[in-house]
Design an enzyme around this catalytic site. Sequence first.
Site, PDB file in Angstrom:
ATOM      1  CD  GLU A 108      -3.345  -6.100   3.563  1.00  0.00           C
ATOM      2  OE1 GLU A 108      -3.066  -5.066   3.819  1.00  0.00           O
ATOM      3  OE2 GLU A 108      -3.782  -6.881   2.307  1.00  0.00           O
ATOM      4  CD  GLU A 167      -3.189  -0.826   2.280  1.00  0.00           C
ATOM      5  OE1 GLU A 167      -3.908  -0.389   1.889  1.00  0.00           O
ATOM      6  OE2 GLU A 167      -2.545  -2.239   3.642  1.00  0.00           O
TER       7      GLU A 167
END
Length: 275
Positions: free
Chosen positions: A144, A124
């Site tokens: 995730e 990210e």
Amino acid sequence: MPALETQPPSSKMFKLSFPTPNILLMTINRPKAMNSIPMAGHWEAASILDWFDSEPSLRVAIVTGAGKKAFSAGQDLIELSSVKKSPGKEGSHPSSGFLGISKRIGKKPIIAAVNGFALGGGFETCLNCDMVVASPLATFGLPEAQVGLYAAAGGLPRIVRTCGLHIASEIALTGRRLTAQEAFSYNVVNKVSETPEAVVGDAVDLAMKVAAISPDAAIVTRHGLREAWNEGSVETAAKNTSDRYTDGLFQGENFKIGVDAFARKAKPEWVPSKL
């Protein structure tokens, strides 16, 4: 060491160095933990990057990871499992997100030099850097969901805008990891280095090209690019940048320096930006 006008914040997790007087290299220094980031680390990084934006002598930052295996394996999940979620630094990210970058607006450009795994928040972070250079051994992923979480640090909308819905969905919903070459083919990285050892040097070369232009023009151009990325309307994006920066740019000293140097066919000698 460059002639800094201000001193950087102290840090336990990041090593700061200066490849040239105008470039900051911020190295995540937790190689034994795969450069995963504990909660306090995000706040440290945000403080360093706020300082970078305000320090007049610096024009470009590079972020990389220590060691040969990982850029960043994401959040320190061992710590996360024991942290009681509560407001403040003990259980949250700063407004600028993971590593102070994943949701950062900022003023000056940041280049990621991805030396290994860039997973979860590490990926990210890359998705919101202005440019990315990758080792040929680098891999990228958003795992995730596989541990009951989701990529909440800004990565989901950014990867959709970068790769498109279908590739982004495969990465986020199946745990697919991208090789460096795949990331290049999907416009996630600008360059894949020839060797793992070359990645930081290649990022410095790229940063030097940015540092060579007018510091004022770099700030305004970056703002215009990001407005175009974030806004749905071309006209609105252009107006936002014009309203914020046009007067300051043309009234600034670097505009006069650039025009005068062009007329004389000389190399411009830029001064720190006041924008």
